[in-house]
Design a protein around this motif. Structure first.
Motif, PDB file in Angstrom:
ATOM      1  N   HIS A 119      -8.380 -45.758   6.215  1.00 43.84           N
ATOM      2  CA  HIS A 119      -7.488 -45.125   5.229  1.00 43.84           C
ATOM      3  C   HIS A 119      -6.168 -44.812   5.910  1.00 43.84           C
ATOM      4  N   THR A 120      -5.087 -44.910   5.175  1.00 41.47           N
ATOM      5  CA  THR A 120      -3.797 -44.484   5.703  1.00 41.47           C
ATOM      6  C   THR A 120      -3.730 -42.968   5.677  1.00 41.47           C
ATOM      7  N   VAL A 121      -2.648 -42.404   6.208  1.00 40.12           N
ATOM      8  CA  VAL A 121      -2.491 -40.957   6.190  1.00 40.12           C
ATOM      9  C   VAL A 121      -2.526 -40.470   4.742  1.00 40.12           C
ATOM     10  N   GLY A 122      -3.383 -39.518   4.481  1.00 41.85           N
ATOM     11  CA  GLY A 122      -3.576 -39.016   3.129  1.00 41.85           C
ATOM     12  C   GLY A 122      -5.049 -38.927   2.799  1.00 41.85           C
ATOM     13  N   THR A 123      -5.354 -38.826   1.503  1.00 47.26           N
ATOM     14  CA  THR A 123      -6.733 -38.575   1.075  1.00 47.26           C
ATOM     15  C   THR A 123      -7.053 -39.352  -0.196  1.00 47.26           C
ATOM     16  N   THR A 124      -8.299 -39.824  -0.267  1.00 47.57           N
ATOM     17  CA  THR A 124      -8.842 -40.379  -1.510  1.00 47.57           C
ATOM     18  C   THR A 124     -10.133 -39.652  -1.845  1.00 47.57           C
ATOM     19  N   VAL A 125     -10.177 -39.094  -3.062  1.00 41.21           N
ATOM     20  CA  VAL A 125     -11.400 -38.447  -3.544  1.00 41.21           C
ATOM     21  C   VAL A 125     -11.919 -39.269  -4.715  1.00 41.21           C
ATOM     22  N   GLU A 126     -13.183 -39.659  -4.614  1.00 40.95           N
ATOM     23  CA  GLU A 126     -13.811 -40.473  -5.655  1.00 40.95           C
ATOM     24  C   GLU A 126     -14.997 -39.704  -6.222  1.00 40.95           C
TER      25      GLU A 126
ATOM     26  N   ASP B 148      -3.751 -39.986  -2.497  1.00 44.19           N
ATOM     27  CA  ASP B 148      -2.423 -39.421  -2.220  1.00 44.19           C
ATOM     28  C   ASP B 148      -2.015 -39.727  -0.782  1.00 44.19           C
ATOM     29  N   ASN B 149      -0.737 -39.476  -0.498  1.00 43.58           N
ATOM     30  CA  ASN B 149      -0.207 -39.658   0.858  1.00 43.58           C
ATOM     31  C   ASN B 149       0.142 -38.310   1.487  1.00 43.58           C
ATOM     32  N   GLY B 150      -0.661 -37.294   1.172  1.00 48.93           N
ATOM     33  CA  GLY B 150      -0.421 -35.960   1.707  1.00 48.93           C
ATOM     34  C   GLY B 150      -0.803 -35.833   3.175  1.00 48.93           C
ATOM     35  N   THR B 151      -0.901 -34.613   3.654  1.00 47.97           N
ATOM     36  CA  THR B 151      -1.137 -34.373   5.081  1.00 47.97           C
ATOM     37  C   THR B 151      -2.546 -34.751   5.519  1.00 47.97           C
ATOM     38  N   GLY B 152      -3.487 -34.847   4.598  1.00 43.99           N
ATOM     39  CA  GLY B 152      -4.841 -35.234   4.953  1.00 43.99           C
ATOM     40  C   GLY B 152      -5.665 -34.070   5.483  1.00 43.99           C
ATOM     41  N   VAL B 153      -6.960 -34.359   5.751  1.00 45.94           N
ATOM     42  CA  VAL B 153      -7.908 -33.362   6.249  1.00 45.94           C
ATOM     43  C   VAL B 153      -8.504 -33.860   7.560  1.00 45.94           C
ATOM     44  N   ALA B 154      -8.531 -32.998   8.562  1.00 45.42           N
ATOM     45  CA  ALA B 154      -9.101 -33.365   9.860  1.00 45.42           C
ATOM     46  C   ALA B 154     -10.604 -33.583   9.733  1.00 45.42           C
TER      47      ALA B 154
ATOM     48  N   LEU C 204     -15.197 -38.314  -0.171  1.00 46.97           N
ATOM     49  CA  LEU C 204     -13.881 -37.854   0.270  1.00 46.97           C
ATOM     50  C   LEU C 204     -13.520 -38.600   1.554  1.00 46.97           C
ATOM     51  N   ILE C 205     -12.478 -39.420   1.509  1.00 44.21           N
ATOM     52  CA  ILE C 205     -11.977 -40.150   2.680  1.00 44.21           C
ATOM     53  C   ILE C 205     -10.599 -39.603   2.996  1.00 44.21           C
ATOM     54  N   SER C 206     -10.364 -39.226   4.252  1.00 40.22           N
ATOM     55  CA  SER C 206      -9.069 -38.638   4.585  1.00 40.22           C
ATOM     56  C   SER C 206      -8.680 -38.953   6.028  1.00 40.22           C
ATOM     57  N   ARG C 207      -7.388 -39.087   6.197  1.00 39.90           N
ATOM     58  CA  ARG C 207      -6.828 -39.238   7.543  1.00 39.90           C
ATOM     59  C   ARG C 207      -5.716 -38.221   7.701  1.00 39.90           C
ATOM     60  N   HIS C 208      -5.906 -37.313   8.650  1.00 39.65           N
ATOM     61  CA  HIS C 208      -4.884 -36.290   8.899  1.00 39.65           C
ATOM     62  C   HIS C 208      -3.663 -36.938   9.532  1.00 39.65           C
ATOM     63  N   LEU C 209      -2.486 -36.356   9.289  1.00 39.16           N
ATOM     64  CA  LEU C 209      -1.255 -36.971   9.799  1.00 39.16           C
ATOM     65  C   LEU C 209      -1.228 -37.043  11.323  1.00 39.16           C
ATOM     66  N   THR C 210      -2.077 -36.256  11.999  1.00 36.75           N
ATOM     67  CA  THR C 210      -2.156 -36.327  13.468  1.00 36.75           C
ATOM     68  C   THR C 210      -3.366 -37.136  13.939  1.00 36.75           C
TER      69      THR C 210
ATOM     70  N   GLU D 100      -6.004 -40.379  14.517  1.00 34.85           N
ATOM     71  CA  GLU D 100      -5.880 -41.794  14.868  1.00 34.85           C
ATOM     72  C   GLU D 100      -6.492 -42.681  13.792  1.00 34.85           C
ATOM     73  N   HIS D 101      -7.505 -42.211  13.107  1.00 41.15           N
ATOM     74  CA  HIS D 101      -8.110 -42.975  12.013  1.00 41.15           C
ATOM     75  C   HIS D 101      -8.741 -42.011  11.017  1.00 41.15           C
TER      76      HIS D 101
END
Length: 607
Positions: free
Chosen positions: A139-146, A59-65, A111-117, A119-120
């Motif tokens: 990863h772009t801003v958002g999250t991938t869960v596999e 997804d392209n959501g806010t992500g997780v720090a 779980l791969i995630s990049r928070h919208l704030t 840097e990576h």
């Protein structure tokens, strides 16, 4: 002596997973709801081998720090509520803090995630109950869960799962429900690398049409019913589009798909008197209510809720549906203020309603317009026998012989069920024998006859099939298609040749010859449902009979079917030759006898 001890965290997580993670579709539901809660506007789903091998949601959501990634996989850790007050006013789809932790305990999770704030991106992985360190990732801003190798550490649970096609069909059903509930989000679904669904962000009607098809939207009414603090909108299918199952019933409360007895009853009451009792309405409805007026903390799957003002909600839904359907048909929109309770039975029925009640006991009433008939209800039609009559006897010559040699009843030695004298309301056959009057439920009697004939033909491997001159095609969901793929041999044994025409349609090329008068699409849908819901171990024994009973019901003569006297007599003779002809396949009686002595007593003759 037993001792009380604390369970290990890993075992606790696996026990909790038993409530949350039932099958791959349960995993997909939790992951997609997390994406929705994260504010995603695009969600992509990839499923491999029915979800056994892998489920990936991006997804392209806010992500997780990065610092919160370990917490995301711990039980009772959530960003969605923080106090008891929050629990009474839930606006998110998830809130229990159990989903990811339960999934991680029965799979290998990444779980791969990049928070919208941020840097990576960062990544965290698990191997069963073991949590690995956080690592940098791309990863772009958002999250991938596999989620991989589901239930690899619970082989007993995995044995209860169905085939790959069936499990994917359940996953696709979850995907479509969430796509229906959030039309403003773009969704993509891939199965084993192939695109199976792509729904760009759109308005509600377009999303419903994309998922349920134009056939549904053309047969449905759009409506929007607001009230103080409440709103109900969506699409209601007209009664002509009714289904054999409740699969096309979608009810969303504040974006959450639910199944609720109160809602189900209110909707059924809204369709009362315009929908046959064994049919199911089709609808997609969106209900908005103040979060504080509902309790979603009822079950770990979050598919059940409670309404704080249940009666008011019931009334609102009932009136909204009744008014919408009544206005469409030009009926009286002044709906009674209080619907009948679930257990109530109408005191009378109109002639048309009574004629459609093939499996419903007759209602005896001396009130209303029930007896205001426009024509004589007893019919004795003398005409050439129809295909129904030829089906009963198996050949035209014998049918013609009965037709041409049918002297009045008093000139013959009457058989046990006597000779036909007419029909009543297109439902009951009237006959006289040496003892008095015989009343026969035509549909119930014919159903038993066809059922026994089907059983005998199947046992003798002589079930004749009829190739359709024009094959019948119909829109099918993934479960129907999966059932056809997995049950080809069984379907062929039953006389059906069914194939997949496309990813969303099936084609029927042959049916049992004995059932050629049935509604082919409805018959096929019901047979597929029987196969899908049955126990595969019983398909060669007991369930065969259930399937044949379903087929017989579809082919039996329907209510309001006008028969000739010859056809009526054919039905009586077949009843006399058929085992267990006193009851239909559902256990209802097929005939009653009223003796002359009982009739004399009714009319006080001889007094």
């Amino acid at each position: 002596m037993s001792t009380i001890k604390l369970l290990p965290d890993g075992l606790i997580s696996q026990i909790a997973a038993g409530e949350v993670v039932e099958r791959p579709a349960s995993v997909l539901k939790e992951l997609m709801e997390n994406s929705i809660d994260a504010g995603a506007t695009e969600i992509s789903v990839e499923i491999h081998q029915g979800g056994f091998k892998q489920i990936r949601v991006t997804d392209n959501g806010t992500g997780v720090a990065a610092e919160e990634l370990p917490l995301a996989l711990m039980r009772h850790a959530t960003s969605k509520i923080g106090s008891q007050e929050d629990l009474q006013n839930i606006t998110s789809l998830g809130f229990r803090g159990e989903g990811l932790a339960s999934i991680a305990s029965v799979s290998n999770l990444s779980l791969i995630s990049r928070h919208l704030t941020g840097e990576h991106a960062w990544q965290i992985r698990t191997e069963g109950t073991r949590l690995l360190p956080v690592e940098p990732a791309a990863h772009t801003v958002g999250t991938t869960v596999e989620v991989s190798d589901l239930f690899f550490n619970l082989p007993a649970r995995r044995k209860f799962l169905k085939t790959e096609s069936t499990e994917f069909a359940h996953c696709e059903a979850v995907f479509q429900r969430i796509a229906l509930s959030h039309p403003g989000v773009t969704f993509r679904l891939q199965r084993n690398g192939k695109l199976r669904g792509h729904y760009p962000a759109s308005e509600i009607r377009s999303r419903i049409s994309a998922i349920l098809g134009e056939e549904f939207t053309q047969a449905a009414i759009c409506f929007d019913e607001p009230s103080a603090g409440l709103s109900l909108c969506g699409m209601l299918a007209l009664p002509a589009y009714s289904r054999a199952t409740s699969d096309t019933q979608y009810f969303f409360v504040n974006g959450r798909f639910i199944r609720d007895k109160l809602v189900t009853h209110a909707l059924r009451e809204g369709y009362r008197d315009i929908l046959h009792h064994d049919r199911h309405a089709a609808f997609v409805l969106y209900f908005d209510i103040e979060p504080g007026q509902i309790d979603v903390n009822v079950h770990p799957t979050k598919i059940e809720i409670r309404f704080r003002e249940s009666r008011a909600i019931h009334q609102f839904i009932y009136h909204a549906v009744s008014k919408t359907l009544a206005s469409q048909h030009g009926l009286d929109t002044n709906v009674p203020m209080t619907p009948k309770p679930l257990s109530s039975i109408p005191l009378s029925q109109t002639g048309e309603q009574q004629q459609t009640a093939d499996h419903q006991p007759a209602q005896h009433s001396f009130k209303g317009s029930y007896y205001r008939q426009q024509s004589l209800p007893i019919r004795t039609i003398a005409q050439s026998p129809s295909p129904f009559y030829e089906t009963l006897f198996g050949n035209k010559s014998e049918a013609a012989a009965i037709r041409d040699d049918n002297p009045p009843a008093q000139e013959q030695a009457a058989p046990p069920l006597g000779f036909a004298i007419g029909q009543l309301h297109g439902i009951y056959l009237l006959a006289q024998n040496t003892k008095g009057l015989i009343l026969v439920d035509m549909h119930a009697a014919h159903e038993r006859i066809v059922y026994e004939q089907l059983k005998a033909s199947l046992d003798q491997h002589k079930l004749a099939v009829q190739r359709l001159l024009i094959p019948v095609t119909f829109h099918a969901d993934s479960l129907d298609i999966a059932t056809v793929e997995e049950s080809q041999q069984l379907l062929q044994n039953l006389g059906f040749e069914i194939a997949m025409l496309s990813a969303t349609s099936l084609v029927i090329r042959t049916i049992p010859a004995m059932l050629q008068g049935a509604n082919i699409e409805k018959l096929t849908r019901d047979v597929l449902q029987e196969i899908r819901e049955g126990d595969p171990k019983l398909l060669l024994t007991a369930q065969h009979n259930e399937l044949l009973a379903t087929m017989a019901c579809h082919s039996a003569v329907r209510a309001n079917r006008q028969l000739t006297l010859a056809e009526m007599n054919a039905l009586l003779r077949q009843m006399e030759q058929t085992d267990r002809a006193d009851q239909c396949n559902h256990g209802r009686p097929t005939w009653f006898e009223i003796s002359l002595a009982e009739l004399d007593k009714m009319f006080m003759r001889g007094k």
